[in-house]
Scaffold this active site. Structure first.
Site, PDB file in Angstrom:
ATOM      1  N   ARG A 101       0.812  -1.216   0.000  1.00  0.00           N
ATOM      2  CA  ARG A 101       0.000   0.000   0.000  1.00  0.00           C
ATOM      3  C   ARG A 101       0.849   1.272   0.000  1.00  0.00           C
ATOM      4  NH1 ARG A 101      -5.076  -0.110   2.156  1.00  0.00           N
ATOM      5  NH2 ARG A 101      -4.434  -1.993   3.247  1.00  0.00           N
ATOM      6  N   ARG A 128     -12.825  -1.532  -1.985  1.00  0.00           N
ATOM      7  CA  ARG A 128     -12.392  -1.250  -0.609  1.00  0.00           C
ATOM      8  C   ARG A 128     -13.500  -0.703   0.295  1.00  0.00           C
ATOM      9  NH1 ARG A 128      -9.319   2.150   0.710  1.00  0.00           N
ATOM     10  NH2 ARG A 128      -8.410   1.106   2.480  1.00  0.00           N
ATOM     11  N   TYR A 153      -4.751  -1.973  -3.881  1.00  0.00           N
ATOM     12  CA  TYR A 153      -5.943  -2.793  -3.656  1.00  0.00           C
ATOM     13  C   TYR A 153      -7.161  -2.193  -4.365  1.00  0.00           C
ATOM     14  CZ  TYR A 153      -2.655  -4.554  -0.268  1.00  0.00           C
ATOM     15  OH  TYR A 153      -1.520  -5.049   0.311  1.00  0.00           O
ATOM     16  N   CYS A 159     -25.822  -3.800  -8.714  1.00  0.00           N
ATOM     17  CA  CYS A 159     -27.035  -4.156  -7.988  1.00  0.00           C
ATOM     18  C   CYS A 159     -26.728  -4.753  -6.623  1.00  0.00           C
ATOM     19  CB  CYS A 159     -27.851  -5.132  -8.827  1.00  0.00           C
ATOM     20  SG  CYS A 159     -28.181  -4.461 -10.456  1.00  0.00           S
TER      21      CYS A 159
HETATM   22  C1  LIG Z   1      -0.475  -8.048   2.051  1.00  0.00           C
HETATM   23  C2  LIG Z   1       0.886  -8.359   2.553  1.00  0.00           C
HETATM   24  C3  LIG Z   1       1.885  -7.372   2.521  1.00  0.00           C
HETATM   25  C4  LIG Z   1       1.637  -5.954   2.084  1.00  0.00           C
HETATM   26  O1  LIG Z   1       0.806  -5.263   2.968  1.00  0.00           O
HETATM   27  P1  LIG Z   1       0.631  -3.669   2.823  1.00  0.00           P
HETATM   28  O2  LIG Z   1      -0.290  -3.311   3.911  1.00  0.00           O
HETATM   29  O3  LIG Z   1       0.057  -3.416   1.484  1.00  0.00           O
HETATM   30  O4  LIG Z   1       1.974  -3.065   2.977  1.00  0.00           O
HETATM   31  C5  LIG Z   1       3.156  -7.742   2.927  1.00  0.00           C
HETATM   32  N1  LIG Z   1       3.442  -9.000   3.365  1.00  0.00           N
HETATM   33  C6  LIG Z   1       2.482  -9.962   3.406  1.00  0.00           C
HETATM   34  C7  LIG Z   1       2.852 -11.313   3.880  1.00  0.00           C
HETATM   35  C8  LIG Z   1       1.181  -9.678   3.011  1.00  0.00           C
HETATM   36  O5  LIG Z   1       0.253 -10.623   3.076  1.00  0.00           O
END
Ligand SMILES: *Cc1c(COP(=O)(O)O)cnc(C)c1O
Length: 435
Positions: free
Chosen positions: A292, A329, A390, A361
């Protein structure tokens, strides 16, 4: 630096007018700022200068080939969760030896594919998985590099669906059982123990949980280095971003001035300060898996107001042409996105509460509820901000809606990095009955 800002009354991404992009490519349209992604990567990289490290971008946040290409050029590694993500990374020019493979349910074909490509490590989440990896590696006559994912039992992350580091979550094994599993792993003939991994959750906007988790797990990492010669410690991702912000004229970036933000985002510098002092003495290579943080603020979803509607009770609805199938989201975990008119509103415009909803819908198909918005007209363009992570990766064809196009902006140039799906794409591979 400039990413999303008003210029002469029009919202821009870097040097490109968003209204012009919408006119050329239609809506709904994802638009990404290359400079923002690069800037975020470099800031994190610089903040971690005190330790030997590799930033493994979490591909699931945004897996467009152009994003992966850009990050490959920055020398990022990648954190993948499926064979499909590994395939994408390789197509974008990424190196398999910089890929870590996460996830609780890796299948035999996925393990085979990743082993053949020669990835850096499987991040193992259970003993059953470890045995499966050993068996597959034995069949291929290889040794599989692994790291065990431990669960530090630390509360973190916003919504319960994105918190992963508590003992009741499905992820990893308890810290108290780590040595037992490493002992078993070290006796498996086709396993090579290479590292230790954790990931406590997502959208974490304070340093405390990161510091706590690292402090809890670092002694284990030190012990595993002595006993089994592990080479790396992955501290996971989860660094939060600013979703709530007010975009004002002349403001340089979307997230820098989080005026009125109830949860100001943690800076990378504060994040590094919280963990590097504990990590540096370990003498291990430190892996990070941000998703993210790297792309969230770098993207918007452009959408057009289709209709305005008032309910009998006087509630106002703004119906737009993007739906929950494009950006899920808000529906999935009450994710918040600022709704910003592309034509700059006047400061004297009276704001009014409205729900911004899509055409799908489902009552869950909304982007904002009871949001104070400047007056919006039919046909007007709005941007759903901070939709780079996401967003597209969670999009679906629900309601048989073609997937949106994606555009990457670099300076005053814009490039389509994924074409909008056509109606024909919707039935690709489908067949009517043979008899
Ligand atoms: C989803 C995930 C991330 C990334 O998470 P962010 O919140 O997008 O930084 C990193 N490591 C693992 C194992 C994940 O499942």
């Amino acid at each position: 630096m400039h990413s999303f800002h008003y210029h002469d009354g029009q919202l821009r991404c870097e040097g490109v007018d968003l209204a012009a992009l919408a006119a050329e490519h239609g809506t709904p349209l994802y638009v990404y700022s290359a400079q923002t992604i690069r800037d975020h990567f470099r800031r994190l990289d610089a903040a971690l200068a005190g330790v030997d490290h590799l930033i493994c971008y979490a591909v699931k946040a945004n897996s467009n080939l152009a994003v992966l290409d850009l990050l490959t050029r920055e020398r990022a590694g990648f954190d993948i969760v499926s064979a499909g993500e590994l395939f994408r990374v390789l197509k974008a020019g990424g190196k398999p030896e910089c890929c870590t493979f996460a996830g609780v349910g890796k299948t035999r074909p996925e393990i085979e594919y990743a082993l053949r490509q020669g990835i850096l490590s499987f991040n193992v989440e259970s003993e059953a998985e470890l045995e499966m990896i050993n068996a597959v590696a034995s069949d291929l006559n290889r040794r599989a590099p692994v790291a065990l994912r431990v669960n530090p039992d630390v509360a973190a992350g916003g919504h319960k669906y994105i918190s992963t580091g508590k003992s009741e979550n499905k992820f990893g094994v308890g810290l108290d059982r780590a040595f037992e599993v490493y002992r078993a792993a070290s006796q498996m003939t086709h396993i090579r123990v290479r590292g230790l991994q954790m990931h406590i959750g997502s959208q974490i906007t304070e340093a405390g949980p990161f510091a706590q988790a690292v402090e809890k797990v670092a002694p284990v990492a030190a012990e595993l280095k002595r006993e089994y010669g592990i080479e790396f410690f992955s501290v996971g991702g989860g660094l939060g971003i600013v979703y709530k912000s007010s975009l004002q004229s002349g403001q340089e970036t979307w997230w820098d001035q989080a005026a009125g933000d109830p949860a100001p985002s943690l800076t990378v510098e504060q994040y590094a300060e919280a963990i590097v002092p504990t990590l540096a003495p370990l003498g291990l290579r430190i892996l990070l898996e941000p998703g993210r943080f790297m792309v969230g603020n770098a993207g918007v979803l452009l959408t057009t107001v289709q209709y305005l509607k008032s309910s009998d009770s006087g509630k106002k609805f703004v119906i737009v042409d993007a739906g929950m199938n494009d950006l899920i989201r808000p529906a999935l975990y009450q994710g918040y996105h600022e709704v910003v008119p592309v034509r700059e509103p006047s400061p004297t415009d009276r704001r009014e509460a409205a729900d911004v909803v899509g055409p799908v819908c489902e009552s869950g198909d909304f982007f904002a509820q009871a949001r104070e918005l400047p007056p919006l007209r039919q046909g007007e363009l709005v941007a759903l901000m901070s939709a780079g992570a996401y967003g597209f990766t969670m999009a679906s064809n629900y309601n048989s809606r073609p997937l949106a196009a994606e555009v990457m902006v670099q300076g005053d140039q814009a490039q389509v990095v994924r074409e909008r799906q056509a109606l024909g794409d919707l039935i690709h591979g489908e067949k009517t009955l043979a008899s």
